[in-house]
Design an enzyme around this catalytic site. Structure first.
Site, mmCIF file in Angstrom:
data_model
loop_
_atom_site.group_PDB
_atom_site.id
_atom_site.type_symbol
_atom_site.label_atom_id
_atom_site.label_comp_id
_atom_site.label_asym_id
_atom_site.label_seq_id
_atom_site.Cartn_x
_atom_site.Cartn_y
_atom_site.Cartn_z
ATOM 1 N N ASP A 143 43.811 54.816 63.153
ATOM 2 C CA ASP A 143 43.959 54.462 64.828
ATOM 3 C C ASP A 143 45.626 55.140 64.615
ATOM 4 O O ASP A 143 46.247 54.483 63.762
ATOM 5 C CB ASP A 143 43.350 53.017 65.303
ATOM 6 C CG ASP A 143 43.465 52.949 66.688
ATOM 7 O OD1 ASP A 143 43.105 52.241 67.688
ATOM 8 O OD2 ASP A 143 44.900 53.288 67.205
ATOM 9 N N ASP A 233 41.460 58.505 69.511
ATOM 10 C CA ASP A 233 42.337 58.785 68.733
ATOM 11 C C ASP A 233 42.330 57.707 67.646
ATOM 12 O O ASP A 233 43.060 57.654 66.674
ATOM 13 C CB ASP A 233 43.964 57.207 69.478
ATOM 14 C CG ASP A 233 44.041 55.952 69.731
ATOM 15 O OD1 ASP A 233 42.380 55.605 69.471
ATOM 16 O OD2 ASP A 233 44.903 55.345 69.674
ATOM 17 N N GLU A 234 40.687 57.078 67.221
ATOM 18 C CA GLU A 234 40.670 56.010 66.431
ATOM 19 C C GLU A 234 39.197 57.065 65.670
ATOM 20 O O GLU A 234 38.023 57.340 66.190
ATOM 21 C CB GLU A 234 40.090 54.810 66.688
ATOM 22 C CG GLU A 234 39.546 54.699 67.191
ATOM 23 C CD GLU A 234 39.079 53.519 68.405
ATOM 24 O OE1 GLU A 234 38.961 52.440 66.729
ATOM 25 O OE2 GLU A 234 38.722 52.581 69.243
#
Ligand code: TTP
Ligand code: MG
Length: 663
Positions: A143, A233-234
């Protein structure tokens, strides 16, 4: 019987004062308090709980150093009187009623049950779940740290080291410097300014976030070609093959991966290493920012780790779930074991196996990129300042339909169920849906249905409007046989559809990581409306709506597109597991993805969606369900020849009755 189960050495309840339940309040209080103390404690706990719910889902974010109770109080003060606040008060009341209903139900069922039998059954289920534990795969959740904010610093290095937030109406994220003041995702800009007067609020630059995400993805995929991105973002990786081919430990691989990401993108990333996705996700938050945490791969350590973990930390357990479980005395995963008998009788509402998995730290360890056929719907929605004029609203609807057509064309889908969604100025969400007999994908076909659905609702005062098409057909897949021939929509087939068009590798839908998870959480999306009114009484534009799209990775179609001026547009798309012959199974609920059966009427579909939409479900359930259910159970009881067991059977599909009978 030796269960060989990890019974908690520190069982909740042991060494604790006995508790008592109160219908007016959902927190169990120690028995030895006198009435006055109890009332005061209840009022205080209730206030705190409400303030926590007002503060939103990101209260557990990394880097929030300031005392959260104080932050929550400031937020509550600042939002008092706003429509958001009024709506939250209403929802809080409804939820409190619902919790009281759950408690009454639990007590009613427990009266009929034999606790030792239930515990034995619960232990058997726990053992079955335990038998599925797999410790062979090294799963990693990565993340990015303060993702949008870090990208903003690259755009404007003068922001480095300063408290700033991204998004002006509502913050999509905050720099770690701003988090020290309590500022975070989902917070209205004016509230962030109250907490941190010097905070800088920047505009959103989606193109930059998408480019950064792609760059990070290129590094990650070197470590696992089956990389499963869950949002911009992860993502999840299975690094087991990489470890063996490179003869490295998991910690070494991840240290190298993080250094690699930083070198190539100048962005930092945090990671969690564990045997499954749920645990890996929990672990990636442990050493944020720019850190990694590995959970030892042995059962004893994992169960110990879970025992003291607040249930809220489980991906998918939101504030509503947290409060409902709290109402049943469950605050940590360890409490699940202590309360296993009660939770077993509440299986129908809380999903006992899912809770067992949370208690044991067992979850899915599959890591694979998403598939096109998992997509559940394609939709477009827009937020704006309050609209009341019918013509204005219908014009907006027409524009949305046009936009949806473009998305469907680009993504190569058609569908059979049109859902119109709108949010009233009071923040209540409503949906109306209709299914048609053929696959459609153009505005010419979609708009009349959407108009028909919406016109019935007019006049309305709304701040969000959207259209979603579900019961999808993937146009990149050639139909086979006569059915394909008959249903050919006559559109260009694009076999070269790119990965991006395929959408997110997989939506990180909370709860997916823990199957059969409690399906109660509803606040996650609602909080993005933490806009309320600003100090001038002016309605703050819901810039925050963009937040809703943050869990979507594909580059174009799933991101919010702010239009000029106040309104912002959001494109949404959900996925479901593929099922063969799905179009023969009736309409699919655009919310939960369930097939509603071939004979489902539009009215049934609408009723289901209303129920299914989490936020509405809470209000529905507390408005209708508890009372109706009580009434129905009473009627069942009063019916000649029918005992309470029959009522329970009807509601629970018979499963619970078996236990009760055996008791
Ligand atoms: P997160 O990973 O939740 O947050 P973050 O990367 O900003 O910070 P952290 O270091 O705690 O991981 O979300 C990733 C991005 O998604 C975030 O930068 C902005 C966006 N986002 C929203 O748009 N709305 C939200 O409510 C949240 C939580 C994030
Ligand atoms: Mg992040």
């Amino acid at each position: 019987m030796t269960t060989n189960l990890p019974s908690p050495s520190r069982e909740k309840g042991k060494g604790k004062q006995p508790t008592t339940s109160h219908d007016e309040h959902d927190i169990e209080l120690p028995r030895e308090m006198n009435e006055e103390q109890r009332k005061a404690a209840e009022a205080e706990a209730r206030k705190r709980s409400f303030e926590r719910s007002l503060a939103g889902p990101s209260v557990g974010k990394a880097g929030l150093l300031r005392d959260q109770t104080e932050v929550n109080r400031i937020i509550a003060e600042a939002s008092k009187g706003s429509k958001y606040y009024v709506n939250q008060v209403k929802k809080d009341q409804e939820l409190t009623e619902k919790i009281a209903w759950y408690r009454a139900k639990r007590d009613e069922l427990m009266k009929m049950a034999q606790v030792d039998r239930l515990e034995a059954d619960a232990d058997r289920i726990l053992m079955e779940v335990e038998a599925t534990r797999d410790l062979t795969q090294f799963i990693v959740h990565v993340d990015m740290d303060a993702f949008y904010a870090s990208v903003e610093v690259q755009r404007d290095p003068s922001l480095k080291g300063k408290p700033f937030g991204v998004g002006q109406g509502v913050l999509t994220t905050a720099s770690y410097e701003a988090r020290k003041f309590g500022c975070r995702s989902g917070m209205a800009g004016f509230i962030a300014k109250k907490l941190c007067p010097e905070i800088i609020l920047t505009k959103l630059n989606f193109d930059l976030y998408i480019a950064a995400s792609k760059a990070v993805r290129e590094v990650l995929i070197q470590y696992d070609e089956n990389l499963m991105m869950a949002s911009l973002d992860e993502g999840y990786l299975n690094i087991t093959p990489y470890m063996s081919t490179h003869n490295m430990t998991a910690a070494q691989v991840i240290a190298q991966l993080r250094a690699d990401v930083e070198e190539k993108t100048k962005l930092t990333i945090s990671a969690g290493i564990a045997p499954n996705r749920m645990l890996a996700k929990i672990c990636s938050d442990k050493n944020k920012p720019n850190g990694q945490y590995e959970l030892p791969f042995d059962r004893a350590t994992i169960t110990k780790f879970m025992r003291d973990l607040p249930v809220r930390k489980i991906p998918g357990f939101g504030r509503v779930t947290e409060r409902c479980l709290e109402g049943l005395g469950v605050e940590t995963c360890g409490d699940i074991y202590t309360h296993r008998a009660e939770l077993l009788v509440m299986d129908h509402w809380f999903g006992f196996r899912g809770l067992c998995k949370a208690y044991l730290g067992i979850a899915d360890n599959n890591v694979a990129p998403g598939k096109r056929e998992e997509r559940k719907s394609v939709g477009v929605e827009r937020t704006f300042r309050d609209k009341t004029d019918d013509e204005d609203i219908l014009n907006e609807l027409a524009e949305i339909a046009e936009e949806l057509e473009k998305d469907l064309e680009r993504l190569q889908y058609s569908g059979k169920t049109v859902t119109v969604k709108y949010k009233l100025h009071t923040f209540e969400n409503k949906t109306r849906a209709k299914s048609v007999g053929k696959y459609i994908s153009t505005s010419k076909d979609i708009l009349p249905i959407a108009q028909e659905l919406l016109k019935r609702e007019l006049p309305i005062r709304i701040r969000l409007l959207g259209i979603r098409l579900s019961t999808l057909k993937d146009l990149t897949v050639q139909d086979k046989g006569i059915r394909g021939f008959l249903s050919s929509p006559g559109k260009k087939r694009n076999r070269d559809s790119t990965d991006n068009d395929a959408g997110p590798s997989r939506q990180n839908t909370p709860g997916e990581d823990v199957p059969e998870m409690v399906r109660l959480q509803a606040e996650e999306t609602e909080i993005y409306d933490l806009t309320g009114e600003d100090e001038d009484g002016e309605f703050v534009n819901s810039d925050g709506e963009v937040n809703l799209s943050r869990r979507r990775i594909d580059t174009d179609h799933n991101r919010s597109r702010s239009r000029s001026g106040t309104p912002s547009t959001k494109v949404f798309g959900k996925r479901k597991s593929p099922s063969p012959g799905q179009h023969l199974l009736g309409p699919v609920c655009p919310i939960c993805g369930k097939h509603l059966g071939p004979g489902t009427s539009n009215q049934d579909l609408n009723d289901h969606i209303d129920w299914c939409l989490n936020k509405d479900a809470i209000s529905e359930a507390s408005k209708k369900s508890p009372e109706r259910e009580k009434k129905r159970v009473k009627q069942e009881k009063d019916r000649p020849g029918a005992g309470a067991g029959a009522a329970v059977k009807k509601k629970n599909g018979g499963g619970m009755l078996d236990w009760l009978k055996r008791g």
